[in-house]
Scaffold this motif. Structure first.
Motif, mmCIF file in Angstrom:
data_model
loop_
_atom_site.group_PDB
_atom_site.id
_atom_site.type_symbol
_atom_site.label_atom_id
_atom_site.label_comp_id
_atom_site.label_asym_id
_atom_site.label_seq_id
_atom_site.Cartn_x
_atom_site.Cartn_y
_atom_site.Cartn_z
ATOM 1 N N TYR A 156 0.829 -1.198 0.000
ATOM 2 C CA TYR A 156 0.000 0.000 0.000
ATOM 3 C C TYR A 156 0.869 1.255 0.000
ATOM 4 N N LEU A 157 1.849 1.300 0.878
ATOM 5 C CA LEU A 157 2.728 2.468 0.959
ATOM 6 C C LEU A 157 3.558 2.634 -0.314
ATOM 7 N N ALA A 158 4.052 1.519 -0.866
ATOM 8 C CA ALA A 158 4.835 1.596 -2.104
ATOM 9 C C ALA A 158 3.957 2.055 -3.268
ATOM 10 N N THR A 159 2.732 1.546 -3.347
ATOM 11 C CA THR A 159 1.821 1.951 -4.422
ATOM 12 C C THR A 159 1.455 3.426 -4.292
ATOM 13 N N LEU A 160 1.208 3.880 -3.061
ATOM 14 C CA LEU A 160 0.926 5.297 -2.848
ATOM 15 C C LEU A 160 2.099 6.163 -3.293
ATOM 16 N N LEU A 161 3.292 5.770 -2.925
ATOM 17 C CA LEU A 161 4.471 6.543 -3.304
ATOM 18 C C LEU A 161 4.634 6.591 -4.822
ATOM 19 N N ILE A 162 4.469 5.458 -5.479
ATOM 20 C CA ILE A 162 4.617 5.409 -6.935
ATOM 21 C C ILE A 162 3.532 6.225 -7.633
ATOM 22 N N ALA A 163 2.296 6.132 -7.143
ATOM 23 C CA ALA A 163 1.190 6.853 -7.780
ATOM 24 C C ALA A 163 1.241 8.349 -7.500
ATOM 25 N N MET A 164 1.743 8.752 -6.340
ATOM 26 C CA MET A 164 1.797 10.165 -5.996
ATOM 27 C C MET A 164 3.061 10.847 -6.526
ATOM 28 N N TRP A 165 4.064 10.075 -6.902
ATOM 29 C CA TRP A 165 5.348 10.630 -7.331
ATOM 30 C C TRP A 165 5.234 11.630 -8.490
ATOM 31 N N PRO A 166 4.494 11.338 -9.570
ATOM 32 C CA PRO A 166 4.419 12.329 -10.664
ATOM 33 C C PRO A 166 3.811 13.656 -10.225
ATOM 34 N N GLY A 167 2.785 13.615 -9.397
ATOM 35 C CA GLY A 167 2.174 14.846 -8.918
ATOM 36 C C GLY A 167 3.094 15.611 -7.986
ATOM 37 N N LEU A 168 3.793 14.882 -7.117
ATOM 38 C CA LEU A 168 4.737 15.539 -6.216
ATOM 39 C C LEU A 168 5.860 16.223 -6.994
ATOM 40 N N GLN A 169 6.337 15.570 -8.040
ATOM 41 C CA GLN A 169 7.380 16.173 -8.864
ATOM 42 C C GLN A 169 6.852 17.337 -9.679
ATOM 43 N N ASP A 170 5.664 17.201 -10.233
ATOM 44 C CA ASP A 170 5.098 18.250 -11.077
ATOM 45 C C ASP A 170 4.785 19.511 -10.283
ATOM 46 N N LYS A 171 4.370 19.357 -9.036
ATOM 47 C CA LYS A 171 4.045 20.512 -8.193
ATOM 48 C C LYS A 171 5.250 21.015 -7.403
ATOM 49 N N ASP A 172 6.430 20.479 -7.656
ATOM 50 C CA ASP A 172 7.678 20.897 -7.002
ATOM 51 C C ASP A 172 7.590 20.826 -5.476
ATOM 52 N N VAL A 173 6.951 19.798 -4.966
ATOM 53 C CA VAL A 173 6.817 19.628 -3.526
ATOM 54 C C VAL A 173 8.178 19.371 -2.885
ATOM 55 N N PHE A 174 8.993 18.546 -3.531
ATOM 56 C CA PHE A 174 10.307 18.233 -2.976
ATOM 57 C C PHE A 174 11.190 19.469 -2.940
ATOM 58 N N LYS A 175 11.104 20.288 -3.982
ATOM 59 C CA LYS A 175 11.895 21.512 -4.023
ATOM 60 C C LYS A 175 11.469 22.457 -2.906
ATOM 61 N N ALA A 176 10.169 22.574 -2.664
ATOM 62 C CA ALA A 176 9.670 23.445 -1.595
ATOM 63 C C ALA A 176 10.126 22.949 -0.230
ATOM 64 N N ILE A 177 10.090 21.631 -0.030
ATOM 65 C CA ILE A 177 10.512 21.067 1.257
ATOM 66 C C ILE A 177 12.002 21.307 1.482
ATOM 67 N N THR A 178 12.824 21.056 0.457
ATOM 68 C CA THR A 178 14.267 21.262 0.623
ATOM 69 C C THR A 178 14.586 22.737 0.832
ATOM 70 N N GLN A 179 13.848 23.638 0.192
ATOM 71 C CA GLN A 179 14.075 25.071 0.411
ATOM 72 C C GLN A 179 13.723 25.467 1.836
ATOM 73 N N LYS A 180 12.602 24.956 2.368
ATOM 74 C CA LYS A 180 12.215 25.266 3.743
ATOM 75 C C LYS A 180 13.236 24.731 4.737
ATOM 76 N N VAL A 181 13.680 23.500 4.505
ATOM 77 C CA VAL A 181 14.665 22.902 5.406
ATOM 78 C C VAL A 181 15.971 23.689 5.355
ATOM 79 N N SER A 182 16.403 24.080 4.147
ATOM 80 C CA SER A 182 17.660 24.829 4.046
ATOM 81 C C SER A 182 17.538 26.207 4.689
ATOM 82 N N THR A 183 16.383 26.867 4.570
ATOM 83 C CA THR A 183 16.224 28.169 5.234
ATOM 84 C C THR A 183 16.217 28.006 6.748
ATOM 85 N N ILE A 184 15.593 26.950 7.265
ATOM 86 C CA ILE A 184 15.596 26.716 8.712
ATOM 87 C C ILE A 184 17.017 26.454 9.195
#
Length: 197
Positions: A156-184
């Motif tokens: 279930y967790l692997a399927t969720l990750l695989i299915a959500m991955w394109p949307g997470l990449q397209d919406k730049d979620v990872f970039k936003a998280i890394t920017q927030k972490v780097s600013t903190i």
């Protein structure tokens, strides 16, 4: 063009030809997986959750599950092109949809090429002892996690990750998280420097 580029173009054209009956469904699924509308993330999450809830409730054996999935695949492969023509036959296919279809086909071809490259690297080339030890330890850790945690939950967790991955990449979620972490982290470093002065 080099020989590999010609082969890639030929593979892309073959894939586009093979997926032609399914192109309306592919473009629709692409829109859902990349979250073209804001609520699509919830639709993907809810659909996968309901599917795995049904699988958990039915508690099918592996052989039964695989045979039912194969049966579903065969029936869809036979019936879907006819239903697609009836449902989507009147829809005009425009350049935007064709561009999305070509983009999906290109992504599938590049994924296939990457998988082939990784297969050749992992199983065809000779490896160093350190590499074999590290991979063996990683696989043993995965086996340990699989023995402790329920396999359906892991799927279930692997399927969720695989299915959500394109949307997470397209919406730049990872970039936003890394920017927030780097600013903190930068703020903490600056705060620490000010206290030391």
């Amino acid at each position: 063009m080099t020989a590999s580029q010609v082969d890639q173009k030929r593979a892309l054209n073959k894939l586009k030809h093979d997926l032609e009956p399914f192109r309306t469904a592919i473009v629709g699924a692409y829109g859902v997986l990349t979250w073209e509308k804001q609520y699509y993330a919830g639709v993907v999450f809810g659909g996968i959750s309901v599917l795995f809830l049904v699988l958990w409730y039915l508690d099918l054996s592996l052989i039964t599950l695989l045979s039912l999935l194969a049966l579903l695949r065969i029936v869809l492969d036979y019936v879907f092109p006819t239903i697609s023509r009836l449902l989507f036959g009147g829809i005009n296919w425009d350049g935007d949809q064709e561009a999305k279809f070509e983009d999906v086909c290109g992504q599938v071809c590049s994924l296939k090429a990457n998988l082939v490259m990784w297969y050749e690297y992992l199983f065809k080339e000779r490896k160093s002892t350190v590499f074999v030890i590290i991979i063996s330890l990683g696989l043993l850790a995965l086996a340990w996690v699989g023995a402790i945690i329920n396999n359906l939950l892991l799927m279930y967790l692997a399927t969720l990750l695989i299915a959500m991955w394109p949307g997470l990449q397209d919406k730049d979620v990872f970039k936003a998280i890394t920017q927030k972490v780097s600013t903190i982290i930068n703020e903490k470093i600056q705060c620490g420097k000010r206290k030391m002065q």
